[in-house]
Design a protein around this motif. Structure first.
Motif, mmCIF file in Angstrom:
data_model
loop_
_atom_site.group_PDB
_atom_site.id
_atom_site.type_symbol
_atom_site.label_atom_id
_atom_site.label_comp_id
_atom_site.label_asym_id
_atom_site.label_seq_id
_atom_site.Cartn_x
_atom_site.Cartn_y
_atom_site.Cartn_z
ATOM 1 N N PHE A 29 0.826 -1.223 0.000
ATOM 2 C CA PHE A 29 0.000 0.000 0.000
ATOM 3 C C PHE A 29 0.862 1.277 0.000
ATOM 4 O O PHE A 29 0.515 2.250 -0.643
ATOM 5 N N MET A 30 2.029 1.245 0.691
ATOM 6 C CA MET A 30 2.832 2.468 0.782
ATOM 7 C C MET A 30 3.492 2.843 -0.548
ATOM 8 O O MET A 30 4.035 3.935 -0.691
ATOM 9 N N PHE A 31 3.414 1.945 -1.550
ATOM 10 C CA PHE A 31 4.012 2.218 -2.859
ATOM 11 C C PHE A 31 2.955 2.562 -3.913
ATOM 12 O O PHE A 31 3.283 2.708 -5.098
ATOM 13 N N THR A 32 1.688 2.639 -3.489
ATOM 14 C CA THR A 32 0.613 2.811 -4.483
ATOM 15 C C THR A 32 0.431 4.252 -4.931
ATOM 16 O O THR A 32 -0.107 4.497 -6.010
ATOM 17 N N PRO A 34 2.193 8.583 -4.746
ATOM 18 C CA PRO A 34 3.402 9.336 -4.414
ATOM 19 C C PRO A 34 3.454 9.628 -2.912
ATOM 20 O O PRO A 34 2.421 9.834 -2.285
ATOM 21 N N VAL A 35 4.670 9.633 -2.335
ATOM 22 C CA VAL A 35 4.831 10.047 -0.933
ATOM 23 C C VAL A 35 4.326 11.489 -0.827
ATOM 24 O O VAL A 35 4.699 12.342 -1.640
ATOM 25 N N ASP A 36 3.474 11.755 0.156
ATOM 26 C CA ASP A 36 2.865 13.083 0.324
ATOM 27 C C ASP A 36 3.902 14.079 0.843
ATOM 28 O O ASP A 36 4.311 14.015 2.004
ATOM 29 N N GLU A 38 3.551 17.116 1.533
ATOM 30 C CA GLU A 38 3.011 17.974 2.617
ATOM 31 C C GLU A 38 3.309 17.285 3.949
ATOM 32 O O GLU A 38 3.803 17.892 4.884
ATOM 33 N N GLU A 39 3.024 15.954 3.990
ATOM 34 C CA GLU A 39 3.225 15.191 5.233
ATOM 35 C C GLU A 39 4.716 14.963 5.476
ATOM 36 O O GLU A 39 5.164 14.912 6.610
ATOM 37 N N VAL A 40 5.464 14.771 4.393
ATOM 38 C CA VAL A 40 6.889 14.407 4.510
ATOM 39 C C VAL A 40 7.715 15.427 3.725
ATOM 40 O O VAL A 40 8.213 15.143 2.638
ATOM 41 N N PRO A 41 7.860 16.661 4.278
ATOM 42 C CA PRO A 41 8.488 17.758 3.527
ATOM 43 C C PRO A 41 9.941 17.513 3.120
ATOM 44 O O PRO A 41 10.403 18.063 2.115
ATOM 45 N N ASP A 42 10.669 16.652 3.843
ATOM 46 C CA ASP A 42 12.082 16.433 3.477
ATOM 47 C C ASP A 42 12.236 15.350 2.393
ATOM 48 O O ASP A 42 13.342 15.140 1.893
ATOM 49 N N TYR A 43 11.096 14.713 2.008
ATOM 50 C CA TYR A 43 11.226 13.616 1.044
ATOM 51 C C TYR A 43 11.882 14.082 -0.276
ATOM 52 O O TYR A 43 12.858 13.464 -0.719
ATOM 53 N N PRO A 44 11.391 15.176 -0.884
ATOM 54 C CA PRO A 44 11.987 15.622 -2.156
ATOM 55 C C PRO A 44 13.417 16.148 -2.021
ATOM 56 O O PRO A 44 14.132 16.235 -3.019
ATOM 57 N N GLU A 84 16.719 4.056 0.331
ATOM 58 C CA GLU A 84 17.490 5.277 0.625
ATOM 59 C C GLU A 84 16.815 6.161 1.665
ATOM 60 O O GLU A 84 17.464 6.691 2.561
ATOM 61 N N TYR A 85 15.481 6.318 1.556
ATOM 62 C CA TYR A 85 14.804 7.245 2.453
ATOM 63 C C TYR A 85 14.553 6.651 3.844
ATOM 64 O O TYR A 85 14.431 7.381 4.820
ATOM 65 N N ASN A 86 14.542 5.318 3.930
ATOM 66 C CA ASN A 86 14.216 4.638 5.191
ATOM 67 C C ASN A 86 15.354 3.721 5.626
ATOM 68 O O ASN A 86 15.179 2.500 5.686
ATOM 69 N N PRO A 87 16.550 4.282 5.938
ATOM 70 C CA PRO A 87 17.735 3.460 6.205
ATOM 71 C C PRO A 87 17.900 3.013 7.662
ATOM 72 O O PRO A 87 18.767 2.197 7.950
ATOM 73 N N GLN A 95 10.707 -2.517 8.186
ATOM 74 C CA GLN A 95 9.522 -3.087 7.537
ATOM 75 C C GLN A 95 9.349 -2.526 6.129
ATOM 76 O O GLN A 95 9.084 -3.273 5.182
ATOM 77 N N ILE A 96 9.530 -1.205 5.947
ATOM 78 C CA ILE A 96 9.316 -0.633 4.613
ATOM 79 C C ILE A 96 10.404 -1.096 3.652
ATOM 80 O O ILE A 96 10.136 -1.341 2.472
ATOM 81 N N ARG A 97 11.644 -1.297 4.174
ATOM 82 C CA ARG A 97 12.713 -1.838 3.312
ATOM 83 C C ARG A 97 12.401 -3.279 2.909
ATOM 84 O O ARG A 97 12.566 -3.671 1.739
HETATM 85 C C1 LIG Z 1 7.402 4.710 -0.023
HETATM 86 O O1 LIG Z 1 7.058 5.294 1.227
HETATM 87 C C2 LIG Z 1 8.084 5.866 1.975
HETATM 88 O O2 LIG Z 1 9.255 5.822 1.662
HETATM 89 N N1 LIG Z 1 7.671 6.509 3.073
HETATM 90 C C3 LIG Z 1 8.543 7.341 3.868
HETATM 91 C C4 LIG Z 1 7.577 8.278 4.603
HETATM 92 C C5 LIG Z 1 8.040 8.425 6.016
HETATM 93 C C6 LIG Z 1 6.921 7.792 6.810
HETATM 94 O O3 LIG Z 1 6.431 6.799 5.892
HETATM 95 C C7 LIG Z 1 6.282 7.457 4.698
HETATM 96 C C8 LIG Z 1 5.045 8.291 4.671
HETATM 97 C C9 LIG Z 1 4.923 9.045 5.949
HETATM 98 N N2 LIG Z 1 3.952 9.949 6.115
HETATM 99 C C10 LIG Z 1 3.875 10.661 7.249
HETATM 100 C C11 LIG Z 1 4.824 10.449 8.254
HETATM 101 N N3 LIG Z 1 5.793 9.550 8.101
HETATM 102 C C12 LIG Z 1 5.850 8.815 6.979
HETATM 103 C C13 LIG Z 1 6.289 6.499 3.533
#
Ligand SMILES: COC(=O)N1C[C@@H]2C[C@@H]3O[C@]2(Cc2nccnc23)C1
Length: 130
Positions: A29-32, A34-36, A38-44, A84-87, A95-97
């Protein structure tokens, strides 16, 4: 109608079915989507080329994949991004890895077992000369 277009149309039908099967598995489900950001501002700031299964379905419809290898490259991107994002050694990151590696292995196996080798070779030949 042009034989090559017929082949690529058949590839799109197959890849939509792959996307559907992967996206319908609750484990992924977490890959279905784009990572939000707004919720995860450091992702990009960390992940320069985000990818997800909904985006891949759109890419199928936009004729962005000419062979299964190109499709699997985006699955690999989803997996690498997650690693990379969840090391961390936390259970959440572990779990996500694990899920990312499962998605990758499941996608390769699904394509290997459900796709005719000759068909993929024909798609790659078409792709090479375009
Ligand atoms: C493919 O998905 C991911 O790499 N992630 C990393 C993010 C960090 C954590 O989980 C994710 C979404 C999320 N949203 C709110 C707070 N924390 C999180 C999903």
């Amino acid at each position: 109608y042009d034989r090559e277009e017929h082949t690529l149309r058949e590839l799109r039908i197959f890849l939509r079915d792959m996307c559907k099967k992967l996206a319908s598995n609750k484990l992924f489900f977490m890959f279905t989507k784009p990572v939000d950001t707004e919720e995860v501002p450091d992702y990009p700031t960390i992940i320069k080329q985000p990818m997800d299964l909904e985006t891949m379905m759109t890419k199928v419809d936009f004729h962005r994949y000419e062979c299964a290898k190109d499709f699997l490259n985006d699955i690999e991107l989803i997996c690498q991004n997650a690693l990379e994002y969840n090391p961390a050694r936390t259970s959440a990151d572990k779990q996500i890895r694990h899920r990312a590696c499962s998605l990758r292995d499941y996608a390769y196996t699904l394509i290997k077992t459900e796709m005719d080798t000759d068909f993929e070779e024909k798609c790659q030949e078409i792709s090479k000369k375009r």
